[in-house]
Design a protein around this motif. Structure first.
Motif, PDB file in Angstrom:
ATOM      1  N   GLU A 125       2.942 -20.310  45.709  1.00 54.95           N
ATOM      2  CA  GLU A 125       3.063 -18.981  45.130  1.00 54.95           C
ATOM      3  C   GLU A 125       2.433 -18.980  43.746  1.00 54.95           C
ATOM      4  O   GLU A 125       2.762 -19.833  42.913  1.00 54.95           O
ATOM      5  CB  GLU A 125       4.536 -18.575  45.019  1.00 54.95           C
ATOM      6  N   PHE A 127       1.718 -16.627  40.336  1.00 52.01           N
ATOM      7  CA  PHE A 127       2.230 -15.461  39.626  1.00 52.01           C
ATOM      8  C   PHE A 127       1.344 -15.206  38.417  1.00 52.01           C
ATOM      9  O   PHE A 127       1.089 -16.113  37.622  1.00 52.01           O
ATOM     10  CB  PHE A 127       3.679 -15.715  39.186  1.00 52.01           C
ATOM     11  N   GLU A 137       2.412  -7.225  36.854  1.00 50.62           N
ATOM     12  CA  GLU A 137       2.597  -8.508  37.526  1.00 50.62           C
ATOM     13  C   GLU A 137       1.870  -8.514  38.870  1.00 50.62           C
ATOM     14  O   GLU A 137       1.766  -7.481  39.516  1.00 50.62           O
ATOM     15  CB  GLU A 137       4.082  -8.774  37.789  1.00 50.62           C
ATOM     16  N   ARG A 139       1.834 -11.184  42.306  1.00 55.30           N
ATOM     17  CA  ARG A 139       2.378 -12.385  42.949  1.00 55.30           C
ATOM     18  C   ARG A 139       1.692 -12.546  44.305  1.00 55.30           C
ATOM     19  O   ARG A 139       1.702 -11.628  45.118  1.00 55.30           O
ATOM     20  CB  ARG A 139       3.878 -12.236  43.127  1.00 55.30           C
TER      21      ARG A 139
END
Length: 156
Positions: A125, A127, A137, A139
């Protein structure tokens, strides 16, 4: 016989061109430009201070600035945290627009702007912080080499 040879040469040429284009796209971005109208030069310099402290190269994460990258392990997960890493909004929007990213392609190109990357087994993952004052943001989660999910809090 000549037609077969010519056909084989044409196919190999097309294949070679296709492979070279993928290789060009998978180069890391090392120079970040402030394309965000709402981010001042001073703010951009602060937000990107540690961009490229972390790199994804040949399937591995490489730490270039040990003061900027905090690497931690918990159980079977490894996390890389980079304070003051920022991705310009246009780059973040380009990531969201493309749906067929491979893990190697996205991480090779953009890992230098990720604020947090976590590896756990085959799941990775990434970010990213973006937008004015870093309020946006992004992700991206990979399961193996394919995108499992992609979420963002900014307008595309």
């Amino acid at each position: 016989m000549k037609k077969i040879i010519i056909s084989v040469v044409v196919i190999l040429t097309i294949f070679a061109i296709g492979c070279s284009n993928d290789a060009e796209q998978a180069k890391p971005i090392t120079s970040w430009k402030n394309e965000d109208n709402e981010v001042s030069k001073q703010e951009f310099a602060e937000l990107t201070k540690n961009n490229n402290a972390l790199e994804y190269k040949d399937g591995e994460f490489v730490i270039h600035d040990k003061k900027a990258v905090i690497k931690s392990r918990a159980d079977d997960a490894t996390t890389y945290f980079v304070q003051n890493a920022y991705i310009p909004i246009k780059a973040a929007q380009a990531i969201v627009k493309k749906e067929d990213w491979t893990k190697d392609e996205l991480l090779t190109k953009y890992a230098g702007a990720a604020q947090n990357i976590t590896e756990k087994g085959k799941t990775v993952e990434a970010f990213f912080i973006t937008g004015p004052r870093g309020y946006g943001e992004l992700r991206v989660t990979f399961d193996g080499d394919k995108v499992k999910s992609m979420t963002n809090t900014f307008q595309e």
